[in-house]
Design a protein around this motif. Structure first.
Motif, PDB file in Angstrom:
ATOM      1  N   SER A 273      10.941  81.319  32.982  1.00 50.00           N
ATOM      2  CA  SER A 273      12.344  81.217  32.655  1.00 50.00           C
ATOM      3  C   SER A 273      12.569  80.380  31.766  1.00 50.00           C
ATOM      4  O   SER A 273      11.791  79.550  31.408  1.00 50.00           O
ATOM      5  CB  SER A 273      13.462  81.339  33.714  1.00 50.00           C
ATOM      6  N   ALA A 274      14.041  80.254  30.954  1.00 41.93           N
ATOM      7  CA  ALA A 274      14.139  78.986  30.139  1.00 41.93           C
ATOM      8  C   ALA A 274      14.068  77.890  30.466  1.00 41.93           C
ATOM      9  O   ALA A 274      14.468  76.721  29.630  1.00 41.93           O
ATOM     10  CB  ALA A 274      15.366  79.505  29.011  1.00 41.93           C
ATOM     11  N   ALA A 275      14.457  77.504  31.819  1.00 45.95           N
ATOM     12  CA  ALA A 275      14.685  76.370  32.451  1.00 45.95           C
ATOM     13  C   ALA A 275      13.758  75.373  32.281  1.00 45.95           C
ATOM     14  O   ALA A 275      12.648  75.632  32.346  1.00 45.95           O
ATOM     15  CB  ALA A 275      15.215  76.448  34.017  1.00 45.95           C
ATOM     16  N   ARG A 276      14.165  74.168  31.621  1.00 43.36           N
ATOM     17  CA  ARG A 276      13.074  73.055  31.602  1.00 43.36           C
ATOM     18  C   ARG A 276      13.968  71.826  32.092  1.00 43.36           C
ATOM     19  O   ARG A 276      15.287  71.620  31.933  1.00 43.36           O
ATOM     20  CB  ARG A 276      12.902  72.816  30.059  1.00 43.36           C
ATOM     21  N   ALA A 277      13.078  70.768  32.247  1.00 41.75           N
ATOM     22  CA  ALA A 277      13.626  69.510  32.544  1.00 41.75           C
ATOM     23  C   ALA A 277      12.851  68.367  31.949  1.00 41.75           C
ATOM     24  O   ALA A 277      11.395  68.650  31.755  1.00 41.75           O
ATOM     25  CB  ALA A 277      13.449  69.229  34.235  1.00 41.75           C
ATOM     26  N   HIS A 278      13.432  67.275  31.636  1.00 43.23           N
ATOM     27  CA  HIS A 278      12.697  66.402  30.844  1.00 43.23           C
ATOM     28  C   HIS A 278      12.723  64.999  31.551  1.00 43.23           C
ATOM     29  O   HIS A 278      13.919  64.557  31.803  1.00 43.23           O
ATOM     30  CB  HIS A 278      13.292  66.321  29.205  1.00 43.23           C
ATOM     31  N   LEU A 279      11.871  64.660  31.718  1.00 40.75           N
ATOM     32  CA  LEU A 279      12.042  63.137  32.564  1.00 40.75           C
ATOM     33  C   LEU A 279      11.453  61.929  31.701  1.00 40.75           C
ATOM     34  O   LEU A 279      10.419  61.992  31.084  1.00 40.75           O
ATOM     35  CB  LEU A 279      11.118  63.183  33.889  1.00 40.75           C
ATOM     36  N   TYR A 280      12.217  60.908  31.639  1.00 47.52           N
ATOM     37  CA  TYR A 280      12.029  59.698  30.763  1.00 47.52           C
ATOM     38  C   TYR A 280      11.718  58.849  31.839  1.00 47.52           C
ATOM     39  O   TYR A 280      12.612  58.282  32.613  1.00 47.52           O
ATOM     40  CB  TYR A 280      13.205  59.530  29.859  1.00 47.52           C
ATOM     41  N   TRP A 281      10.458  58.500  31.907  1.00 47.60           N
ATOM     42  CA  TRP A 281       9.957  57.202  33.140  1.00 47.60           C
ATOM     43  C   TRP A 281       8.840  56.481  32.726  1.00 47.60           C
ATOM     44  O   TRP A 281       8.542  56.784  31.370  1.00 47.60           O
ATOM     45  CB  TRP A 281       9.517  58.262  34.406  1.00 47.60           C
ATOM     46  N   THR A 282       8.784  55.409  33.470  1.00 50.56           N
ATOM     47  CA  THR A 282       7.384  54.357  33.098  1.00 50.56           C
ATOM     48  C   THR A 282       6.912  54.285  34.456  1.00 50.56           C
ATOM     49  O   THR A 282       7.535  54.329  35.726  1.00 50.56           O
ATOM     50  CB  THR A 282       7.947  53.085  32.667  1.00 50.56           C
ATOM     51  N   PRO A 283       5.906  54.265  34.419  1.00 45.74           N
ATOM     52  CA  PRO A 283       4.885  54.010  35.679  1.00 45.74           C
ATOM     53  C   PRO A 283       5.301  53.063  36.962  1.00 45.74           C
ATOM     54  O   PRO A 283       5.104  53.304  37.902  1.00 45.74           O
ATOM     55  CB  PRO A 283       3.424  54.040  35.297  1.00 45.74           C
ATOM     56  N   GLU A 284       5.743  51.920  36.349  1.00 45.11           N
ATOM     57  CA  GLU A 284       5.999  51.032  37.149  1.00 45.11           C
ATOM     58  C   GLU A 284       7.435  50.768  37.611  1.00 45.11           C
ATOM     59  O   GLU A 284       7.644  49.915  38.414  1.00 45.11           O
ATOM     60  CB  GLU A 284       5.612  49.572  36.260  1.00 45.11           C
ATOM     61  N   MET A 285       8.152  51.597  37.063  1.00 49.85           N
ATOM     62  CA  MET A 285       9.579  51.452  37.460  1.00 49.85           C
ATOM     63  C   MET A 285       9.980  52.585  38.626  1.00 49.85           C
ATOM     64  O   MET A 285       9.261  53.573  38.659  1.00 49.85           O
ATOM     65  CB  MET A 285      10.861  51.760  36.431  1.00 49.85           C
ATOM     66  N   ASP A 286      11.092  52.448  39.243  1.00 46.15           N
ATOM     67  CA  ASP A 286      11.454  53.478  40.269  1.00 46.15           C
ATOM     68  C   ASP A 286      12.676  54.183  39.899  1.00 46.15           C
ATOM     69  O   ASP A 286      13.248  54.607  40.728  1.00 46.15           O
ATOM     70  CB  ASP A 286      11.757  52.702  41.607  1.00 46.15           C
ATOM     71  N   ALA A 287      12.968  53.844  38.424  1.00 44.50           N
ATOM     72  CA  ALA A 287      14.021  54.696  38.116  1.00 44.50           C
ATOM     73  C   ALA A 287      13.710  55.469  37.021  1.00 44.50           C
ATOM     74  O   ALA A 287      12.847  55.081  36.091  1.00 44.50           O
ATOM     75  CB  ALA A 287      15.323  53.751  37.554  1.00 44.50           C
ATOM     76  N   ALA A 288      14.327  56.635  36.591  1.00 44.87           N
ATOM     77  CA  ALA A 288      13.929  57.491  35.475  1.00 44.87           C
ATOM     78  C   ALA A 288      15.058  58.263  35.212  1.00 44.87           C
ATOM     79  O   ALA A 288      16.217  58.048  35.916  1.00 44.87           O
ATOM     80  CB  ALA A 288      12.885  58.277  36.036  1.00 44.87           C
ATOM     81  N   ILE A 289      15.065  58.726  33.990  1.00 42.67           N
ATOM     82  CA  ILE A 289      16.244  59.698  33.434  1.00 42.67           C
ATOM     83  C   ILE A 289      15.764  60.971  33.374  1.00 42.67           C
ATOM     84  O   ILE A 289      14.625  61.175  32.869  1.00 42.67           O
ATOM     85  CB  ILE A 289      16.650  59.076  31.979  1.00 42.67           C
ATOM     86  N   LEU A 290      16.530  62.051  33.986  1.00 46.05           N
ATOM     87  CA  LEU A 290      16.124  63.309  33.688  1.00 46.05           C
ATOM     88  C   LEU A 290      17.263  64.148  33.074  1.00 46.05           C
ATOM     89  O   LEU A 290      18.331  63.959  33.256  1.00 46.05           O
ATOM     90  CB  LEU A 290      15.938  63.764  35.367  1.00 46.05           C
ATOM     91  N   LEU A 291      16.854  65.024  32.046  1.00 53.41           N
ATOM     92  CA  LEU A 291      17.639  65.984  31.581  1.00 53.41           C
ATOM     93  C   LEU A 291      17.310  67.396  31.945  1.00 53.41           C
ATOM     94  O   LEU A 291      16.155  67.532  31.777  1.00 53.41           O
ATOM     95  CB  LEU A 291      17.494  65.732  30.006  1.00 53.41           C
ATOM     96  N   ALA A 292      18.166  67.949  32.144  1.00 52.60           N
ATOM     97  CA  ALA A 292      17.907  69.527  32.422  1.00 52.60           C
ATOM     98  C   ALA A 292      18.541  70.449  31.419  1.00 52.60           C
ATOM     99  O   ALA A 292      19.770  70.084  31.127  1.00 52.60           O
ATOM    100  CB  ALA A 292      18.577  69.814  33.695  1.00 52.60           C
ATOM    101  N   ASN A 293      17.592  71.562  31.139  1.00 50.33           N
ATOM    102  CA  ASN A 293      18.089  72.302  30.074  1.00 50.33           C
ATOM    103  C   ASN A 293      17.795  73.714  30.589  1.00 50.33           C
ATOM    104  O   ASN A 293      16.978  74.190  30.965  1.00 50.33           O
ATOM    105  CB  ASN A 293      17.491  72.267  28.828  1.00 50.33           C
ATOM    106  N   SER A 294      19.034  74.714  30.170  1.00 49.82           N
ATOM    107  CA  SER A 294      18.942  75.963  30.476  1.00 49.82           C
ATOM    108  C   SER A 294      18.634  76.201  32.006  1.00 49.82           C
ATOM    109  O   SER A 294      17.991  77.259  32.254  1.00 49.82           O
ATOM    110  CB  SER A 294      17.702  76.658  29.572  1.00 49.82           C
ATOM    111  N   PHE A 295      19.387  75.549  32.745  1.00 50.18           N
ATOM    112  CA  PHE A 295      19.302  75.846  34.179  1.00 50.18           C
ATOM    113  C   PHE A 295      20.395  76.840  34.498  1.00 50.18           C
ATOM    114  O   PHE A 295      21.283  76.883  33.974  1.00 50.18           O
ATOM    115  CB  PHE A 295      19.658  74.494  35.023  1.00 50.18           C
ATOM    116  N   PRO A 296      20.067  77.643  35.612  1.00 41.78           N
ATOM    117  CA  PRO A 296      20.799  78.646  35.807  1.00 41.78           C
ATOM    118  C   PRO A 296      22.270  78.141  36.539  1.00 41.78           C
ATOM    119  O   PRO A 296      22.062  77.096  37.183  1.00 41.78           O
ATOM    120  CB  PRO A 296      20.362  79.434  36.913  1.00 41.78           C
ATOM    121  N   LYS A 297      23.315  78.643  36.275  1.00 41.84           N
ATOM    122  CA  LYS A 297      24.691  78.182  36.861  1.00 41.84           C
ATOM    123  C   LYS A 297      24.642  78.445  38.338  1.00 41.84           C
ATOM    124  O   LYS A 297      24.357  79.494  38.659  1.00 41.84           O
ATOM    125  CB  LYS A 297      25.836  78.576  35.940  1.00 41.84           C
TER     126      LYS A 297
END
Lengths: 195, 283
Positions: free
Chosen positions: B188-212
């Motif tokens: 399906s078109a759903a995708r998620a993009h994770l922005y992260w670094t190996p040493e950190m315990d926080a990250a930013i996640l973007l989701a696109n085209s997820f089902p409602k």
């Protein structure tokens, strides 16, 4: 904290959070490219201004329309700008059917006089490659790409058989692709915009 | 103006039209034939992709020109009413309501309600924006995630709440991060993009085209380490399937093997209860 300028993705996130400065940073970064492309398509500074404003307002209103998985933001932005400019041309029907010579006199491929940051340097190389195409191929390519004409429209305005137009355009695009690939091989780097 | 004969032409003609299709020069009938070809022949998709770089190059062949100086001013002035209009129709949940562990503690936080303007947007609104927030907006509000941290524990002083995540988030936003894309297992078109670094315990996640999702449901992010699934947070998506969240692991992200996202009750689940919408390895 890192002193580097925020990347496009970070700015788009900020735009989603209604940060006007983020949008203006994107405008500062890409406004010249969008305006230049819109001017190339419309041939009218006033129309190019309106297209540029519309494109960035679209980014402001619908930043989620850019999907990072499908390519760089700048690629999406320029595609949006070209489509908007061509839609404007078609919608207003202001463009008279003109010969390629007249079009090129009005909006020639020239070295950018004001803005051409390093990130857009490959534009020079593409213009050089376009110059290497036979004139009749370059003509249909430029009319198709920058004026938004389709095969049948090109055949009509140029007074050529449809098959001739299709062959010229296909040959031009394949030739340009080949020359870009050769340039990539020779320089050892991917061309701007390569996925 | 289209050639009606094209309708009956074989796929070889559609293949020949791929290059023109890439730049939008095909007529409607030709475009339809190309669409059919693309649906039948994976090689056609590859051939079409090969012309994306050509299209991109042609875009850039138009010399950049400085727009009139007044255009920037007009654009900025046009943002105000546009912003207000957009608020009326925008999705209610751009930021995560809470992580699983914080669901109960966050009872005082305004609920993410599709019918109400989100609290953080009111907070951002010019009319209500305090001066110190304006001064910090250029950095801290790049995605607004710090608000989440501030609201995460209302009892804690804001400075204490923000500080632990601030450096990490700024690094992520400044471009030091790795981007990993997770695709849907079912194409399906759903995708998620994770922005992260190996040493950190926080990250930013973007989701696109997820089902409602149905009301009362949210997407829950799972940080996977072997057989262990740790909740990284919950988020909602808007009508177009877009959502984002700040993930908070218990360990540096390098120690996780993969990430998965499943639909769960918005109060969060202890472990995944549904097949993943997207899933993929880290790194």
């Amino acid at each position: 904290m890192n002193d580097a300028a925020p990347d496009d993705t970070s700015l788009l996130l900020a735009v989603r959070n209604r940060q006007e400065d983020a949008l203006m940073t994107l405008y500062d970064r890409y406004g010249g490219a969008v305006y230049g492309l819109a001017l190339r398509v419309t041939g009218q500074p006033a129309s190019a201004e309106e297209v540029t404003q519309d494109v960035f307002l679209k980014v402001w209103q619908q930043p989620q329309h850019w999907d990072p998985a499908l390519g760089r933001f700048s690629s999406w932005l320029l595609t949006t700008a070209r489509n908007a400019a061509i839609d404007r041309l078609r919608g207003e029907r202001r463009r008279a059917i003109v010969g390629i010579d007249e079009r090129e006199n009005r909006t020639p491929f020239v070295e950018p006089s004001i803005v051409d940051s390093s990130s857009w340097a490959d534009g020079h190389e593409v213009r050089r490659l376009l110059d290497l195409l036979p004139p009749e191929q370059r003509q249909v390519l430029e009319l198709a790409f920058y004026a938004g004409y389709t095969h049948s429209e090109l055949a009509e305005i140029l007074g050529l058989p449809l098959g001739t137009v299709k062959t010229r355009l296909r040959t031009a695009l394949h030739r340009l692709r080949e020359m870009m690939a050769q340039g990539q091989t020779q320089s050892g780097r991917a061309p701007e915009g390569a996925p | 103006m289209a050639d009606s004969n094209t309708l009956s032409q074989p796929n070889t003609d559609a293949w020949d039209d791929l290059a023109a299709f890439a730049i939008g020069a095909t007529d409607d009938v030709e475009s339809d034939a190309v669409h059919r070809l693309l649906a039948q022949d994976a090689g056609a998709g590859s051939e079409l992709s090969a012309f994306h770089a050509v299209t991109e190059a042609l875009h850039r062949a138009a010399p950049a020109q400085s727009p009139p100086p007044a255009l920037g001013d007009r654009l900025r002035s046009a943002l105000g009413p546009t912003s207000a209009d957009d608020r009326d129709t925008s999705p209610a949940a751009l930021l995560p309501p809470t992580g699983q562990a914080d669901a109960k503690a966050d009872a005082s936080k305004p609920a993410v309600d599709a019918g109400a303007e989100p609290w953080y947007r009111r907070w951002f609104a010019k009319s209500a924006r305090p001066a110190w927030a304006i001064a910090g907006a250029a950095l801290l509000l790049l995605i607004g995630t710090n608000l989440w941290w501030m609201a995460r524990d209302a009892a804690a002083p804001p400075a204490q709440a923000v500080a632990p995540s601030d450096t990490a988030l700024m690094r992520l936003l400044a471009g030091d991060s790795i981007e990993t894309t997770f695709a849907a297992p079912d194409d399906s078109a759903a995708r998620a993009h994770l922005y992260w670094t190996p040493e950190m315990d926080a990250a930013i996640l973007l989701a696109n085209s997820f089902p409602k999702l149905e009301p009362g449901m949210a997407y829950q992010v799972w940080l996977i380490d072997g057989e262990t699934r740790t909740s990284g947070g919950l988020f909602h998506v808007d009508d177009e399937g877009f959502g984002m969240t700040v993930l908070r692991g218990t360990r540096p992200f390098a120690e996780y093997d993969a990430v998965g996202i499943t639909p769960e009750p918005e109060s969060g689940s202890q472990s995944p209860t549904a097949p993943p919408v997207v899933r993929g390895p880290l790194g």
